[in-house]
Scaffold this active site. Sequence first.
Site, PDB file in Angstrom:
ATOM      1  N   ASP A 237      -8.565  -5.093  -6.922  1.00 25.05           N
ATOM      2  CA  ASP A 237      -8.354  -3.873  -5.939  1.00 25.05           C
ATOM      3  C   ASP A 237      -9.292  -2.946  -6.100  1.00 25.05           C
ATOM      4  OD1 ASP A 237      -7.210  -2.252  -3.943  1.00 25.05           O
ATOM      5  OD2 ASP A 237      -5.209  -2.808  -4.158  1.00 25.05           O
TER       6      ASP A 237
ATOM      7  N   HIS B   7      -7.336  -5.310  -2.003  1.00 24.88           N
ATOM      8  CA  HIS B   7      -6.224  -4.751  -1.726  1.00 24.88           C
ATOM      9  C   HIS B   7      -5.228  -5.510  -0.591  1.00 24.88           C
ATOM     10  CE1 HIS B   7      -3.884  -1.101  -1.149  1.00 24.88           C
ATOM     11  NE2 HIS B   7      -4.161  -0.918   0.231  1.00 24.88           N
TER      12      HIS B   7
ATOM     13  N   SER C 284       1.037  -1.536   0.059  1.00 27.00           N
ATOM     14  CA  SER C 284       0.158  -0.018   0.096  1.00 27.00           C
ATOM     15  C   SER C 284       0.864   1.180   0.101  1.00 27.00           C
ATOM     16  CB  SER C 284      -0.911   0.134   1.339  1.00 27.00           C
ATOM     17  OG  SER C 284      -1.864   1.039   0.767  1.00 27.00           O
TER      18      SER C 284
END
Length: 764
Positions: free
Chosen positions: A703, A735, A628
Amino acid sequence: MTRVSTTVLRLAASALVLGAVMGGSAMAQPGYDLPGTPAQAMAVPEVPQKELTLERIAGSPSLNGASPRAMKLSPDGRWLTLLRPRDDDRYRYDLWAYDRQGGEWSMLVDSEAFGPGRELSEAEKMQRERARIASLKGIVSYEWAEDSQSILVPLDGDLFLAKLDGTVTRLTDSEEGELNPAISPDNARVSFVREGRLYVAPIGGTPVAITPVEASDTVHWGEAEFVAQEEMDRDYGYKWSPDGKRIAVLRYDEAPVAVVTRTSIGAGSTTTYDQRYPLAGTDNVLIDLFVMDPDGGDLVKADLGAERDIYVTRVDWAPDGSLYVQRQNRAQSRLDLLKIDPATGKSTLVFTETAAEGHWINQTSDYRFLKDGSLIWRSERSGFGHLWRLADGAWTQLTSGDWVVTGLLGVDDQAGMLWFKGRKDTPLEDHIYRLDYANGGAPERLTQPGWFYGGSMDGAGRTMIVNRSNPAQPTQYYLADNAGQRLTWLMENALDADHPYAPYAASHAAARFGTLAAEDGSTLYWKMLTPKMEKGKRYPVLFHHYGGPHAQEVDRAWGSTIAQYFVDLGYIWFQIDNRGSDNRGVEFERQIREAMGTVEVTDQKTGGTWLKTLPFVDPDRIAIYGGSYGGYMTLKMLEADPGFYAAGVAASSVTKWELYDTFYTERYMGDPREVPEAYEASNTIADAAQMSDPLLIIHGMSDDNVVMDNTTAMVAAMQEANVPFEMMLYPGFGHVVSGPVITQHYYGAITRFLTQNGVPPGGR
């Protein structure tokens, strides 16, 4: 773009805390002086020891031992409920209850026995993805009725009512699914959202839609919009009044929001979604607030002001039936607390919170409306997050100092006492404190040093549910009185011979902690785990980072078994918290304003530069890994200093902040329409050609948070520049890539990549 300086960073001598020999740990090594301060050593149970494998880490039961979710006390305080994973399936949760009078545990709802097994709606799947629970099964949430006699349980898209005698009643049986269910405070009705409308039904009765029929499917009633779920920590779109006679309902229209065509690629099929995704610098939803009766009558629109480009971050009913709204401007530099008259919709400004120069408003849930009409409120107006009280129009600061309050746990307004958790003693440990705010007392710590604490309280401020851990003890749970004294263990989770982690305890690496100085003199905290080392050999480092705002990686809580896995392989595990990260105050945090990818990269390099001075570190085998924001950091770090790191892993990475959402991105970076140069400098695309080190890119192909466009843009730039890289994609995953088998593949791919690209485990 603006480049991070590649000048060798100056390290203050005072930042190097050396000479402490690791003691007491199974990993202690004679002959090496290790830096920093060692954490607690782990006692090794007398059981046969095994090799820690990825299969076991991802398997069941969890190596962390007791891993409950959603611990709650019933409104009357008698019962404690929680979601407990099955021993044979750590991803499936059932509802359990503990009778404080009888001292007995019982399963209230068996998710396999009652679950209809339906496929979840896309809306619920996305809600779970945003809550980071997409891999969980069974019961993931529940709500107590105010009479403490029953519990509302969503399961596989339908609703059930569980009684304390173990009986379970189905309330809905619908293919469409029900979102955001609630029981009215008068225990007479159940409410939920279905296909964009709010429904209400008498308990056991037929649900009726109470919000108007809309001409467009872009209009939603009773739901939280995307950025509210993903970024604001607001997962609700409606709230019942305390007496159950009125409902405050949010209505949003996402017609102005940009459409992102998201391709969800699964193992056997591909689905395309035209997702409304508010890219930075584009339009947000249009949001309104209404108050209505439970049958939809007496519909009143609240006055939220003339400005339409706003965020509604919180909606609350006070104990006296007053309605309050937190309204934030688009720039997130101002937050207004509005008091709404439920009968007329008229709004009154109570106060305005204004961000410090170069900072922003950090949204919080740490506030309480009290029965006497006053308000306890967390604010950063002093430069650190502290508690204040607003009474009769005047503010009183309740806590102060160069430390932060991290959570308001409970208030007994009759006694004038409150409880909070914070970092008063050290930035690395959360502790629970009691404060006599009525008499201007000082905070009293109720918990023991050497542990990292969390907790919650009942509404009267009488009983606490406490959790604690440290680097040598997985999380424990107990009930305590409001003086912090333990009443009974809920889950002691002792590391004895029966604990799941016991067969792996002998190789457990004791964490060490220390500090370095940033270029501006700020203190940066680091954490290190070392493998069993031989004198004279140097070892590779897996340098794990996140680096983004609202996160702190280095603390004295129980750590990751994945970290222990890499240490067992023969890697040193290292983390450092850079400027811009959480719980260090406004000045430390705001240095990333309109400058993402700058000071964080510099501070991480400070850690890397220091690692290269250590006699047991192989300076040519320091690999970096993050997901991330951490994936974004990997890319920026490799671009800023080619050749400094041996290899990098970037997972689920943002690459262009224009591709991320408004609320998160603009809080830190401003509006790209106003500061395009800041966005140009922060992206990873422009300097893709600078990369020369081995790189593994990882992304889930479904995602909806960091959409795949981020990775495809980076891949295209690297291909255009003829820069080699490796890639691993996960069909069907969002994600977070997690599961009993896929976790093995994920970390196995990382291990193979490191080994094949010059960073194999072990000393040399």
